[in-house]
Design a protein around this motif. Structure first.
Motif, PDB file in Angstrom:
ATOM      1  N   ALA A 193      46.331  35.161  51.588  1.00  0.00           N
ATOM      2  CA  ALA A 193      45.904  35.451  50.264  1.00  0.00           C
ATOM      3  C   ALA A 193      45.078  36.753  50.131  1.00  0.00           C
ATOM      4  O   ALA A 193      45.210  37.701  49.116  1.00  0.00           O
ATOM      5  CB  ALA A 193      45.037  34.474  49.660  1.00  0.00           C
ATOM      6  N   ASP A 194      44.017  37.095  50.949  1.00  0.00           N
ATOM      7  CA  ASP A 194      43.505  38.417  51.091  1.00  0.00           C
ATOM      8  C   ASP A 194      44.375  39.635  51.225  1.00  0.00           C
ATOM      9  O   ASP A 194      43.982  41.013  50.850  1.00  0.00           O
ATOM     10  CB  ASP A 194      42.494  38.529  52.190  1.00  0.00           C
ATOM     11  N   ASN A 195      45.623  39.390  51.939  1.00  0.00           N
ATOM     12  CA  ASN A 195      46.491  40.570  52.334  1.00  0.00           C
ATOM     13  C   ASN A 195      47.509  40.897  51.121  1.00  0.00           C
ATOM     14  O   ASN A 195      48.123  42.129  51.198  1.00  0.00           O
ATOM     15  CB  ASN A 195      47.210  40.291  53.461  1.00  0.00           C
ATOM     16  N   ILE A 196      47.621  39.774  50.297  1.00  0.00           N
ATOM     17  CA  ILE A 196      48.495  40.169  49.062  1.00  0.00           C
ATOM     18  C   ILE A 196      47.896  40.632  47.683  1.00  0.00           C
ATOM     19  O   ILE A 196      46.981  39.716  47.333  1.00  0.00           O
ATOM     20  CB  ILE A 196      49.500  38.648  49.026  1.00  0.00           C
ATOM     21  N   SER A 197      47.976  41.608  47.401  1.00  0.00           N
ATOM     22  CA  SER A 197      47.308  41.920  46.021  1.00  0.00           C
ATOM     23  C   SER A 197      48.270  41.863  44.811  1.00  0.00           C
ATOM     24  O   SER A 197      48.693  42.689  44.204  1.00  0.00           O
ATOM     25  CB  SER A 197      46.934  43.502  46.280  1.00  0.00           C
ATOM     26  N   ILE A 198      48.565  40.337  44.543  1.00  0.00           N
ATOM     27  CA  ILE A 198      49.260  40.086  43.418  1.00  0.00           C
ATOM     28  C   ILE A 198      48.483  39.143  42.550  1.00  0.00           C
ATOM     29  O   ILE A 198      47.816  38.197  43.260  1.00  0.00           O
ATOM     30  CB  ILE A 198      50.687  39.527  43.734  1.00  0.00           C
TER      31      ILE A 198
END
Length: 362
Positions: A82-87
């Motif tokens: 979740a932290d790595n996906i900026s959507i």
């Protein structure tokens, strides 16, 4: 002509024959075209959101089983992901739900692989086509909270049959409709009494669809034009009072126990050095409203306070049928002097009641 089912992608009238229609038929045709198109759009959004989330669950489970570096992340995988996906909208809670969706509904995998919904081998399993097209992902999340597979089948079936919105589905689960039917002498009558009519737009009230389309979530949160107007004017009113109020957020989203909650207005007070959470209920006072506000205040205390901040405070405003009420939620404040300082700086109840009375008269 207006009694026909209109296909929004074709012309319902044979224009070569110059069919004559009345003004009333014209109005009805336009309305029907609008609602048919709207319903098709909503079904399309529901479908693609559900499929997207199933595929997300598929990739997560596949990675957990076969990822060449999965041991590096272990139990923290979903948070790191979740932290790595900026959507917007793709967070740890959604990823948990996607993974559970994939695990609990294997029939959807068969449907996506074959392009058609196979007949379930178990008579108490709904086919994938119905799951994808007749339930929103918000519905599915509520149903997945149930561990018993037959109970899930029961709520899926009744939700599709009765066109429950998410709020009604949650109510039926919380009041144990499944168990009540099991012990009822007349379960058919009980189920008939639960049927609720639902308009198509209610199907996309959940935050997932608005984030999926890149829309502003707060658009979905207002229950009525009156409440929206009151909140808008309340925001301006609080800022006009001065006393150090700085606007911070509207419809502030919080995740508590993997569920979404929204605070109407959040301010930061520079004098008190704390957050002020304001909830407005276009209804009579209920003790559950104050409990909810206290939960929001506790959430801010545990998750939003920075070094040097004082504990947050909540203000609850209720109004209906001429009855006005203002309550303050002071979570974790045992020092009477400190509480008194808060009350001197915050708007007093008379100011807030006068505001509500004035707004309702407009």
């Amino acid at each position: 002509m207006t009694n026909k089912q209109i296909n929004p992608y074709s012309l319902p009238i044979n224009w070569d024959k110059k069919e004559i229609i009345s003004f009333g038929e014209l109005s009805s045709a336009i309305e029907q075209i609008h609602f048919e198109s709207q319903h098709s759009a909503i079904k399309s959004i529901n479908r693609y959101t559900t499929i997207r989330n199933y595929l997300i669950g598929f990739y997560i489970v596949e990675y957990e089983q076969k990822g060449n570096d999965r041991a590096t992340y272990g139990e923290r995988l979903l948070k790191r992901l979740a932290d790595n996906i900026s959507i917007k909208g793709i967070n740890e809670t959604l990823l948990k739900n996607c993974r559970r969706f994939y695990i609990l509904y294997p029939q959807v995998k068969q449907y996506l692989e074959n392009g058609k919904s196979p007949t379930p081998s178990d008579q108490f399993t709904n086919n994938a086509n119905d799951i994808i097209n007749k339930l929103s992902f918000s519905h599915i999340i509520e149903i997945m909270t149930i561990n018993d597979s037959f109970a899930r089948f029961f709520y899926e079936t009744e939700c599709m049959r009765s066109s429950w919105n998410v709020k009604e589905l949650r109510r039926q689960i919380s009041t144990n409709l499944y168990f009540r039917c099991g012990i009822s002498k007349n379960p058919e009558l009980l189920l008939y009494q639960t049927i609720q009519n639902q308009t198509p737009e209610l199907s996309i009230r959940g935050p997932f669809f608005f984030e999926f389309l890149g829309l502003d979530i707060k658009t979905a949160m207002s229950e009525s034009d009156l409440e929206e107007a009151l909140i808008s004017h309340l925001q301006d009113f609080i800022l006009e009072l001065g006393k150090g109020f700085c606007f911070e957020a509207r419809q502030k989203r919080m995740i508590i126990d993997d569920e979404y909650y929204y605070a109407d207005l959040v301010f930061y007070n520079r004098i008190l050095h704390c957050n002020v959470i304001i909830e407005l209920k276009n209804d009579e006072f209920k003790h559950s409203d104050l409990s909810q506000l206290n939960a929001y205040v506790s959430y801010f205390r545990d998750n939003e306070m920075n070094q040097g901040d004082n504990p947050p405070v909540g203000i609850l405003l209720c109004t209906r049928k001429g009855k006005k009420m203002v309550e303050y939620a002071l979570a974790g404040m045992d020092n009477n002097l400190f509480v008194s300082t808060y009350m001197l700086t915050l708007p007093d109840t008379k100011q807030l009641e006068n505001f509500i009375i004035k707004e309702l008269k407009k």
